[in-house]
Design a protein around this motif. Structure first.
Motif, short mmCIF file in Angstrom:
data_model
loop_
_atom_site.label_atom_id
_atom_site.label_comp_id
_atom_site.label_asym_id
_atom_site.label_seq_id
_atom_site.Cartn_x
_atom_site.Cartn_y
_atom_site.Cartn_z
N ASP A 184 69.50 85.46 33.55
CA ASP A 184 68.48 85.57 34.62
C ASP A 184 67.62 84.32 34.54
O ASP A 184 67.23 83.93 35.83
N ALA A 185 67.00 83.86 33.61
CA ALA A 185 66.05 82.50 33.62
C ALA A 185 66.84 81.23 34.04
O ALA A 185 66.32 80.42 34.52
N CYS A 186 68.11 81.15 33.96
CA CYS A 186 68.88 80.06 34.36
C CYS A 186 69.11 79.77 35.79
O CYS A 186 69.84 80.57 36.60
N GLY A 187 68.24 78.96 36.37
CA GLY A 187 68.40 78.83 37.91
C GLY A 187 69.58 78.47 38.45
O GLY A 187 70.29 79.02 39.26
N PRO A 188 70.31 77.26 37.61
CA PRO A 188 71.56 76.82 38.14
C PRO A 188 72.62 77.71 37.83
O PRO A 188 73.93 77.39 38.25
#
Length: 83
Positions: free
Chosen positions: A25-29
């Motif tokens: 969830d925290a990984c934008g890409p």
């Protein structure tokens, strides 16, 4: 341009990962995915080397390391192949 080098990437300790998906969830890409109940760096080319996944991991299952890689130097943090 594609060149070899070392990229600052997350490494997941499978023994510590509880598949909570906070890192995903925290990984934008969207470089991380859940595979067989373990977080996996499935798309290292898109990883921006920010380490957001490390900071949200409640199980301390993720750490950042310089990993040999090929890819565009415009995405993420890189070192040259020669140290």
């Amino acid at each position: 341009m594609i060149r070899s080098g070392f990229k600052w990437l997350p490494v997941i300790d499978e023994a510590l990962c509880t598949a909570c998906s906070l890192c995903i969830d925290a990984c934008g890409p969207r470089s991380l995915v859940l595979d067989d109940y373990v977080a996996v760096l499935a798309n290292p080319d898109s990883c921006g080397s920010e380490g957001h996944c490390v900071t949200v991991c409640a199980d301390d299952a993720i750490s950042m390391h310089w990993i040999p890689a090929d890819g565009s130097r415009s995405v993420g943090k890189w070192l040259s192949a020669k140290w």
